[in-house]
Design a protein around this motif. Structure first.
Motif, mmCIF file in Angstrom:
data_model
loop_
_atom_site.group_PDB
_atom_site.id
_atom_site.type_symbol
_atom_site.label_atom_id
_atom_site.label_comp_id
_atom_site.label_asym_id
_atom_site.label_seq_id
_atom_site.Cartn_x
_atom_site.Cartn_y
_atom_site.Cartn_z
ATOM 1 N N ASP A 137 -7.936 1.415 -44.341
ATOM 2 C CA ASP A 137 -7.765 0.230 -44.970
ATOM 3 C C ASP A 137 -6.548 0.517 -45.702
ATOM 4 N N PHE A 138 -6.329 1.557 -46.456
ATOM 5 C CA PHE A 138 -5.289 1.716 -47.461
ATOM 6 C C PHE A 138 -3.883 1.901 -46.475
ATOM 7 N N ALA A 139 -3.836 2.414 -45.303
ATOM 8 C CA ALA A 139 -2.760 2.630 -44.289
ATOM 9 C C ALA A 139 -2.301 0.949 -44.017
ATOM 10 N N VAL A 140 -3.438 0.116 -43.665
ATOM 11 C CA VAL A 140 -2.970 -1.037 -43.198
ATOM 12 C C VAL A 140 -2.344 -2.010 -44.472
ATOM 13 N N GLN A 141 -2.885 -1.765 -45.619
ATOM 14 C CA GLN A 141 -2.184 -2.624 -46.776
ATOM 15 C C GLN A 141 -0.643 -2.157 -47.097
ATOM 16 N N GLN A 142 -0.151 -0.725 -46.681
ATOM 17 C CA GLN A 142 1.012 -0.478 -46.806
ATOM 18 C C GLN A 142 2.306 -1.357 -45.745
ATOM 19 N N TYR A 143 1.673 -1.869 -44.863
ATOM 20 C CA TYR A 143 2.450 -2.642 -43.960
ATOM 21 C C TYR A 143 3.631 -1.719 -43.003
ATOM 22 N N PRO A 144 2.742 -0.792 -42.576
ATOM 23 C CA PRO A 144 3.302 -0.277 -41.594
ATOM 24 C C PRO A 144 3.652 -0.659 -40.295
ATOM 25 N N ASN A 145 4.587 -0.508 -39.226
ATOM 26 C CA ASN A 145 5.007 -0.932 -38.158
ATOM 27 C C ASN A 145 3.902 -0.476 -37.205
#
Length: 160
Positions: A137-145
């Motif tokens: 969930d955290f990773a997705v919130q950081q807007y990675p490609n």
């Protein structure tokens, strides 16, 4: 037909000048000697900029070496970062430093750089589905490609 080349850590720097001659259009640098050594990473970026500017390079990079100097150097090449989201252990508990990773993602996003996260599950003793879900969930919130889920062999898992 695609040809795959594998270079050792020692060969990598000397081989950069030959990438275009060999028809290599993509390079993945996954060597931990590079991913944890800022000076070595900067040297590789400089060589790639000089000798292989058209080659797309994917760098495995420890978040700790990503700073404004690295971001400035990477602006000159065609690449992406793959950043492992790692937990640390303290007092028998797994800890995940959201602020640390959020700051690194912010630097990368503000610079318009391509990056993604490596997200593992149960590779560290004490990891749980709940903790994994929180990291995802955290990773997705950081807007990675991109987000990658590395596939470990049984031997690799035994070494962790």
């Amino acid at each position: 037909m695609n040809t795959e080349y594998k270079f050792t850590s020692q060969e990598l720097e000397s081989q950069i000048a030959t990438l275009s001659q060999k028809g290599i259009t993509e390079l993945s640098v996954t060597d931990e000697k590079v991913s944890h050594d800022k000076n070595r990473l900067l040297r590789l970026m400089k060589l790639i900029n000089q000798h292989a500017p058209d080659v797309f390079v994917s760098f495995l990079a420890d978040a700790g070496i990503i700073d404004r100097e690295v971001i400035s150097a990477v602006q000159n090449i065609f690449c992406s970062f793959d950043i492992p989201l790692e937990c640390s252990e303290k007092g028998g508990h797994l800890l995940f430093d959201k602020k640390f990773y959020a700051n690194k993602a912010r630097l990368l996003n503000e610079s318009g750089l391509v990056f993604g996260f490596h997200l593992t599950y149960a590779a560290t003793p004490g990891d749980s589905l709940k903790l994994f879900s929180e990291r995802l969930d955290f990773a997705v919130q950081q807007y990675p490609n991109h987000i990658e889920f590395p596939d470990y062999t049984a031997d690799e898992l035994n070494q962790i």
